[in-house]
Scaffold this active site. Sequence first.
Site, PDB file in Angstrom:
ATOM      1  N   ALA A  59       0.729  -1.283   0.081  1.00 12.16           N
ATOM      2  CA  ALA A  59       0.097   0.017  -0.041  1.00 12.16           C
ATOM      3  C   ALA A  59       0.878   1.189  -0.084  1.00 12.16           C
ATOM      4  O   ALA A  59       0.405   2.174  -0.537  1.00 12.16           O
ATOM      5  CB  ALA A  59      -0.879   0.130   1.302  1.00 12.16           C
ATOM      6  N   ILE A  87      -4.003  -4.925   7.206  1.00  7.35           N
ATOM      7  CA  ILE A  87      -4.438  -5.664   8.462  1.00  7.35           C
ATOM      8  C   ILE A  87      -3.627  -5.443   9.631  1.00  7.35           C
ATOM      9  O   ILE A  87      -2.391  -5.244   9.610  1.00  7.35           O
ATOM     10  CB  ILE A  87      -4.488  -7.279   8.295  1.00  7.35           C
ATOM     11  CG1 ILE A  87      -5.387  -7.353   6.994  1.00  7.35           C
ATOM     12  CG2 ILE A  87      -4.953  -7.773   9.255  1.00  7.35           C
ATOM     13  CD1 ILE A  87      -5.571  -8.630   6.514  1.00  7.35           C
ATOM     14  N   HIS A  93       3.342  -0.373  12.785  1.00  5.19           N
ATOM     15  CA  HIS A  93       3.425  -0.398  11.283  1.00  5.19           C
ATOM     16  C   HIS A  93       2.480  -0.034  10.620  1.00  5.19           C
ATOM     17  O   HIS A  93       2.256   0.573   9.467  1.00  5.19           O
ATOM     18  CB  HIS A  93       3.991  -1.688  10.910  1.00  5.19           C
ATOM     19  CG  HIS A  93       4.659  -1.950   9.339  1.00  5.19           C
ATOM     20  ND1 HIS A  93       3.753  -2.365   8.688  1.00  5.19           N
ATOM     21  CD2 HIS A  93       5.449  -1.089   8.619  1.00  5.19           C
ATOM     22  CE1 HIS A  93       4.020  -2.462   7.288  1.00  5.19           C
ATOM     23  NE2 HIS A  93       4.978  -1.706   7.303  1.00  5.19           N
ATOM     24  N   ARG A 132     -16.005  -7.120   3.567  1.00  5.51           N
ATOM     25  CA  ARG A 132     -16.168  -5.947   2.405  1.00  5.51           C
ATOM     26  C   ARG A 132     -15.756  -6.109   1.197  1.00  5.51           C
ATOM     27  O   ARG A 132     -15.601  -5.197   0.324  1.00  5.51           O
ATOM     28  CB  ARG A 132     -15.022  -5.068   3.160  1.00  5.51           C
ATOM     29  CG  ARG A 132     -15.566  -4.310   4.490  1.00  5.51           C
ATOM     30  CD  ARG A 132     -14.448  -3.559   5.099  1.00  5.51           C
ATOM     31  NE  ARG A 132     -15.120  -3.061   6.597  1.00  5.51           N
ATOM     32  CZ  ARG A 132     -15.400  -3.606   7.302  1.00  5.51           C
ATOM     33  NH1 ARG A 132     -15.464  -5.069   7.713  1.00  5.51           N
ATOM     34  NH2 ARG A 132     -16.136  -2.823   8.628  1.00  5.51           N
TER      35      ARG A 132
END
Length: 159
Positions: A59, A87, A93, A132
Site C-alpha cells: 500500500a 491488516i 507499522h 467488505r
Amino acid sequence: MATKGNNALLKGIPTTKDAFVVIVKTEWNAPIINKLEAGAKRVLKEAGLGVKVLTVPGAFEIPFAVKAYAESNEPKADAFIAFGTVIRGDTPHFDYVCKAVTDGVVALNLTLNAPVIFGVLTVDNEQQALERVGGVHGHKGEEAAVTALKMIALKRKLK
C-alpha cells in the site's frame, strides 16, 4: 464504523462514455485484493470503460505508482482506483502505512487532473476484509468503481 453496504452510492450511476480507469493494486493480501479488483472491473466493464491494472508490492507504494502513471506517456486516465488491504498487526507499522497511503492519495487528489479513489481497506483482521468484498458490508471494489464513474461525470460536467 462501516455501514452494511453503501446502498445510496449505488443509485444514480451516471453513463460515462469514452473513459479510462487505472487500477493500482497491491500484491499483499492478494486473495482480498483480487476480489476488490474483480468487483471494480465488473462495474467498469458494464459501463463500457477501458481499464488498466498496475501492481505494486504494498500500500505504501500506491501513491508513487499513480503519480508515475499520470506523468508517463501512457494513455491518459480519467480516474485512478487505489486498492490495498492493510491488516492491523502487533506493531505500529499498521498506523504508519495507513497514514502514509491516505496522505498520499489526498495529495494526489489535490495535484492530479484525475480523481484518485481510495479503495484501501484498513481493518483489524482478515474477517473484516472479507466482509467488505461481498460480505455484510457490501463490496468495496464495486463501490470504488461507482465512485470513479461519479467523479468522472462530475469532472466532465464542471468543464
